[in-house]
Design a protein around this motif. Structure first.
Motif, PDB file in Angstrom:
ATOM      1  N   GLU A 290      45.561  38.403  40.991  1.00 39.64           N
ATOM      2  CA  GLU A 290      46.509  37.723  40.109  1.00 39.64           C
ATOM      3  C   GLU A 290      45.950  37.677  38.699  1.00 39.64           C
ATOM      4  OE1 GLU A 290      46.735  33.803  42.091  1.00 39.64           O
ATOM      5  OE2 GLU A 290      45.998  32.938  40.227  1.00 39.64           O
ATOM      6  N   TRP A 291      46.822  37.569  37.759  1.00 40.48           N
ATOM      7  CA  TRP A 291      46.447  37.482  36.348  1.00 40.48           C
ATOM      8  C   TRP A 291      47.334  36.423  35.713  1.00 40.48           C
ATOM      9  CZ3 TRP A 291      42.399  39.973  34.064  1.00 40.48           C
ATOM     10  CH2 TRP A 291      42.288  39.857  32.675  1.00 40.48           C
ATOM     11  N   ALA A 292      46.731  35.615  34.853  1.00 41.83           N
ATOM     12  CA  ALA A 292      47.514  34.534  34.234  1.00 41.83           C
ATOM     13  C   ALA A 292      47.248  34.478  32.735  1.00 41.83           C
ATOM     14  CB  ALA A 292      47.160  33.199  34.878  1.00 41.83           C
ATOM     15  N   TRP A 293      48.258  34.061  32.025  1.00 41.93           N
ATOM     16  CA  TRP A 293      48.171  33.847  30.582  1.00 41.93           C
ATOM     17  C   TRP A 293      48.537  32.391  30.311  1.00 41.93           C
ATOM     18  CZ3 TRP A 293      50.451  37.912  32.987  1.00 41.93           C
ATOM     19  CH2 TRP A 293      50.004  39.203  32.670  1.00 41.93           C
ATOM     20  N   ILE A 294      47.735  31.748  29.477  1.00 38.54           N
ATOM     21  CA  ILE A 294      47.988  30.336  29.166  1.00 38.54           C
ATOM     22  C   ILE A 294      48.153  30.188  27.654  1.00 38.54           C
ATOM     23  CG2 ILE A 294      47.008  28.010  29.221  1.00 38.54           C
ATOM     24  CD1 ILE A 294      45.445  28.842  31.713  1.00 38.54           C
ATOM     25  N   GLY A 313      41.960  36.729  35.380  1.00 37.57           N
ATOM     26  CA  GLY A 313      42.451  36.985  36.726  1.00 37.57           C
ATOM     27  C   GLY A 313      41.383  37.630  37.581  1.00 37.57           C
ATOM     28  N   PHE A 314      41.792  38.059  38.739  1.00 32.14           N
ATOM     29  CA  PHE A 314      40.851  38.673  39.675  1.00 32.14           C
ATOM     30  C   PHE A 314      41.573  39.691  40.539  1.00 32.14           C
ATOM     31  CE2 PHE A 314      42.085  37.004  43.836  1.00 32.14           C
ATOM     32  CZ  PHE A 314      42.934  35.962  43.481  1.00 32.14           C
ATOM     33  N   GLU A 341      36.408  40.011  38.484  1.00 32.32           N
ATOM     34  CA  GLU A 341      37.162  38.952  37.810  1.00 32.32           C
ATOM     35  C   GLU A 341      36.749  38.815  36.349  1.00 32.32           C
ATOM     36  OE1 GLU A 341      36.566  35.273  39.942  1.00 32.32           O
ATOM     37  OE2 GLU A 341      34.636  35.953  40.690  1.00 32.32           O
ATOM     38  N   TYR A 342      37.661  38.270  35.588  1.00 29.36           N
ATOM     39  CA  TYR A 342      37.445  38.115  34.151  1.00 29.36           C
ATOM     40  C   TYR A 342      38.255  36.919  33.661  1.00 29.36           C
ATOM     41  CZ  TYR A 342      37.649  39.020  29.125  1.00 29.36           C
ATOM     42  OH  TYR A 342      37.562  38.900  27.749  1.00 29.36           O
ATOM     43  N   VAL A 343      37.651  36.156  32.777  1.00 31.22           N
ATOM     44  CA  VAL A 343      38.376  35.050  32.137  1.00 31.22           C
ATOM     45  C   VAL A 343      37.985  34.996  30.661  1.00 31.22           C
ATOM     46  CG1 VAL A 343      38.667  32.547  31.983  1.00 31.22           C
ATOM     47  CG2 VAL A 343      38.580  33.625  34.221  1.00 31.22           C
ATOM     48  N   ASP A 344      38.967  34.873  29.810  1.00 33.03           N
ATOM     49  CA  ASP A 344      38.729  34.621  28.389  1.00 33.03           C
ATOM     50  C   ASP A 344      39.371  33.269  28.083  1.00 33.03           C
ATOM     51  OD1 ASP A 344      38.559  34.476  25.657  1.00 33.03           O
ATOM     52  OD2 ASP A 344      39.075  36.576  25.324  1.00 33.03           O
ATOM     53  N   TRP A 345      38.509  32.273  27.852  1.00 33.24           N
ATOM     54  CA  TRP A 345      39.012  30.913  27.647  1.00 33.24           C
ATOM     55  C   TRP A 345      39.523  30.680  26.233  1.00 33.24           C
ATOM     56  CZ3 TRP A 345      34.505  31.256  30.817  1.00 33.24           C
ATOM     57  CH2 TRP A 345      34.653  30.753  32.107  1.00 33.24           C
TER      58      TRP A 345
END
Lengths: 409, 399
Positions: A290-294, A313-314, A341-345
């Motif tokens: 899944e991948w999410a945008w906030i 996402g991952f 997985e990757y996250v950019d806060w």
């Protein structure tokens, strides 16, 4: 409320034990192949339960424990044994087309106890069900489909725990429905519920952090903004191809008025997510992700430490290697797996320099797992991750092994 | 039989994993790649206090609930000093309102420091009309304890206010009145009731306690019993950080190690160091200093190599922002220590932001912006051959 639930559950389990001593045949296990995929929205019911005689309730649960030895830039906390959580399920068919299911979680040896799900489902039509109570907001796939024994990795995905709040549940009401046609399934969910609060941009993580709102127990009683959070999801599944889900969650998160007086502008948080899963034919390789945008409305006069955009996402790839009788277990499975997985806060650029803001992490986690049954998994993971600070300085490198067990019971 | 082999293999595998797991962790950076970490020679008790200070400095994030703001510059100490190195323009702070040694004329309008960020629902400060200002990029924290315990007598021995030796370099201390909460060491030297201040771009902080209390208050809007005035309301309020935490942070800053020079035996680095001395840079960027007595044994009577004299120097009109602190003139700046210079990009997002406000994006730019007393050295740098210039820069990056 929580204490009553625990006491009731203990009494029910005690009843099982007493009756089992009399006649074990009264125990009726309702088996589920929890590895086999249905739609993600079915995850709350796609669990093994035990029912007792003619009692109207079914019981179940799962637990997760692990050993880990991780190190960051040459510094390690050493060997750690962790009991991450035990979750109890109680479900009941109250009447025709009336179902109740609850999920109570004990984390870290009981340090945290939370009702993650406790909802009444009223089926008016397969395409129109009413759900009310404590609901799991259907953003992405992991939030609803989070049971430890279903996964080949001890750690939950970073994007689902450190960017999106894992097991994000709120008091709320909504509708859901499903439609089947041959190999095709279509489902939808739409809820109004409790919401986020100011802590998502003002917290001890020093970054925009939606999971910070989970620490506010008042959210089951009071919405900080007085305005509900909307969460909606549509998903389509083809049994031969896989499932694709699109979800949205959004609302005003901040306390903008108090006692009738305006104290701030209304500020929204909006989350978009896409999730998918598929099993490749012949190889039986299972792929899910899944991948999410906030997007968060952060005042421009606040610090850029708290970003207004995040993404992450991952992807999990699980390859069954062996499926046969092993050590006396029929249909035992050995899987090889990998999570990326990757996250950019904090997506964006510094206003002071025009250069990219850091605050990101990537991780790769190969794994090998052994499933004596579909409901029980022993898994060995190796994590390698690199995390950059907000300035994008050389990353902190973390690595190490995690061995864990998880099982439904 | 086959079953027992599988079980034995699993047990052997588990034992090997437990034994070998630490070998598969990412390795530690070498000591000369890091600015953080304690000075050697601390006792167990001192190590505990260092760790407590480390947590307070790097991990304690202030929020609205714990006292942040309501107006502020940063939400934690570590926000401004990543890895205890130099800061980034993201957290550069602005001070305004003082043009000479008579004091700040804008204290009633929020001076001396601009809190340019605010909690949601609050309005940050603006620089008042008519106020001059200067921007200050956060300095590295490394080796601060050693600088704190250099005696006043040693600092005065390097000063030459009238340029008696005729080398074009004067150098004066920042004489000022310390705040009431600091304890004046017995070996301090007084001039008309004023004492030598030594920390900060203008050398306006007396010691690390003074610096720390100011940073909590002016940078984060956190009051302490040392300084109860709230930056937003201007009123005295309850302390928002404990005395113990402040003292732990002070101890942490005092006991951070000194940077370790990389490749000091490299021929080009040695050549560069000689050029540095011959060009007169060492007249202000003093290579070696000595601490006096310190209650922390690891800091007591030690030689160290900070490349500073802790004195104020005329740096010329290009660096005159029209703002000052204490007894410094607007064109005077304290000689910044050069130790750790080569590691600056590791804390500044892979780039250099040098001089007091980060305006110099390379070491060469920083040299070119030297004026006043440093003009002679800058001119010598400009006359160097390419090879000599390269050697000098290699030496500076080795620090």
């Amino acid at each position: 409320m929580t204490r009553t639930f625990v006491i009731t559950t203990i009494i029910l389990f005690s009843c099982i034990r007493l009756q089992a001593q009399i006649d074990p045949a009264l125990l009726r296990r309702i088996p589920k192949d929890t590895v086999k995929q249905t739609m993600n929205m079915d995850a709350v019911y796609n669990r093994p339960f035990v029912s007792v005689g003619k009692l109207p309730v079914s019981l179940g649960g799962y637990m997760e424990a692990n050993w880990q030895h991780l190190g960051t830039d040459g510094v390690s906390e050493g060997h750690q044994f962790q009991f991450r959580r035990m979750t109890l399920f109680v479900s009941s068919t109250i009447g025709k087309r009336l179902k109740f299911l609850s999920e109570i979680e004990f984390e870290e040896g009981g340090k945290e106890i939370a009702i993650e799900f406790a909802a009444l489902d009223i089926e008016l039509h397969p395409l129109l069900n009413l759900r009310g109570g404590v609901i799991l907001n259907p953003i992405g796939a992991f939030n609803q489909n989070h049971d430890g024994p279903k996964w080949e990795f001890t750690d939950r995905p970073i994007s689902a725990t450190q960017m999106l709040p894992a097991t994000w549940s709120n008091a709320g009401f909504g509708l859901y429905g499903k439609h089947y046609s041959k190999d095709w399934m279509f489902g939808y969910e739409a809820y109004l519920s409790g919401s986020f609060d100011n802590s998502i941009i003002d917290n001890s993580e020093n970054k925009t952090f939606l999971p910070a709102a989970k620490k506010n127990p008042e959210r089951f009683e009071e919405i900080n903004s007085g305005l509900p959070l909307f969460t909606g999801k549509v998903a389509v599944r083809n049994n031969k191809i896989g499932e694709l889900g699109l979800s949205y969650m959004g609302g005003v998160y901040n306390k903008f008025q108090d006692d009738g007086l305006q104290i701030d502008d209304k500020r929204r948080v909006n989350v978009f997510a896409i999730d998918f899963n598929s099993t490749l034919p012949r190889l039986n390789t299972f792929i899910t992700g899944e991948w999410a945008w906030i997007k968060v409305n952060v005042p421009s006069t606040f610090t850029q430490q708290y970003g207004n955009k995040q993404q992450g996402g991952f992807v999990d790839i699980v390859q069954p290697l062996v499926k046969k009788r092993i050590l006396g277990w029929d249909k035992a499975t050995v899987n090889l797996a990998c999570r990326i997985e990757y996250v950019d806060w904090n997506v964006g650029k510094f206003t002071s320099t025009g250069t990219n803001i850091g605050e990101n992490i990537w991780s790769i986690m190969p794994a090998i797992s052994f499933r004596p049954t579909a409901q029980t998994v022993l898994r060995l993971n190796y994590r390698h991750q690199q995390q950059k600070d907000i300035l994008g300085n050389p990353p902190a490198k973390t690595g190490g092994f995690i061995f864990g067990i998880s099982t439904y019971f | 039989m086959k079953k027992i082999y599988i079980v034995i293999a699993c047990i052997v595998g588990a034992v090997m994993l437990i034994q070998a797991c630490s070998k598969l962790h990412p390795g530690a950076p070498t000591d000369d790649e890091l600015l953080d970490g304690p000075v050697t020679g601390l006792s167990y008790e001192q190590n505990r206090q260092f760790l407590a200070g480390d947590v307070a400095f790097n991990d304690e994030i202030f929020t609205a609930q714990t006292g942040l703001g309501s107006i502020f510059v940063a939400s934690s100490c570590g926000s401004c000093h990543a890895g205890d190195g130099k800061g980034h323009p993201f957290t550069t702070l602005t001070r305004f309102g003082q043009v000479d040694s008579t004091g700040n004329n804008f204290l009633h309008l929020g001076g001396p420091q601009l809190q340019n960020k605010a909690l949601p629902g609050f309005t940050p400060e603006q620089i008042p009309a008519g106020a001059t200002f200067s921007k200050f990029t956060p300095p590295a924290n490394t080796g601060l304890g050693f600088l704190e315990f250099v005696t006043d007598a040693s600092i005065l021995a390097m000063a030459d206010p009238t340029d008696a030796n005729g080398d074009g370099i004067s150098g004066v201390p920042n004489w000022n009145y310390p705040p009431n909460f600091v304890t004046i060491p017995s070996n301090s030297i007084s001039l008309n009731g004023k004492y030598i201040h030594r920390f900060g771009k203008k050398a306006a902080a007396f010691n690390l306690l003074h610096q720390t209390v100011n940073a909590y208050n002016q940078d984060m809007g956190i009051t302490s019993s040392f300084f109860l005035k709230d930056v937003y309301s201007g009123l005295d309020i309850d302390p928002e950080v404990s005395n113990q935490t402040v003292q732990n942070v002070v101890f942490y800053l005092q006991t951070l190690k000194t940077p370790v020079q990389r490749n000091p035996e490299d021929a080009e680095v040695i050549q560069g160091k000689n050029i540095f001395i011959q060009a007169g840079c060492e007249s202000c960027h003093k290579q070696t200093l000595q601490t006096g007595f310190s209650p922390i044994a690891a800091l007591s009577n030690k030689s160290f190599h900070p490349y500073t004299d802790m004195l104020l120097h005329d740096m010329g009109s290009a660096l005159d922002d029209g703002y000052t602190e204490g007894s410094a003139k607007t064109f005077e700046w304290r000689t910044p220590p050069l130790w750790g210079l080569g590691l600056s990009p590791n804390s500044q997002g892979g780039q250099y932001f040098l001089l007091h406000d980060g305006r110099a994006r390379t070491i060469e730019d920083a040299i070119q912006l030297h004026g006043g007393e440093a003009s002679q050295s800058k001119n010598k740098f400009n006359q160097l051959s390419n090879a000599d210039r390269k050697a000098l820069l290699k030496f500076l990056k080795s620090l």
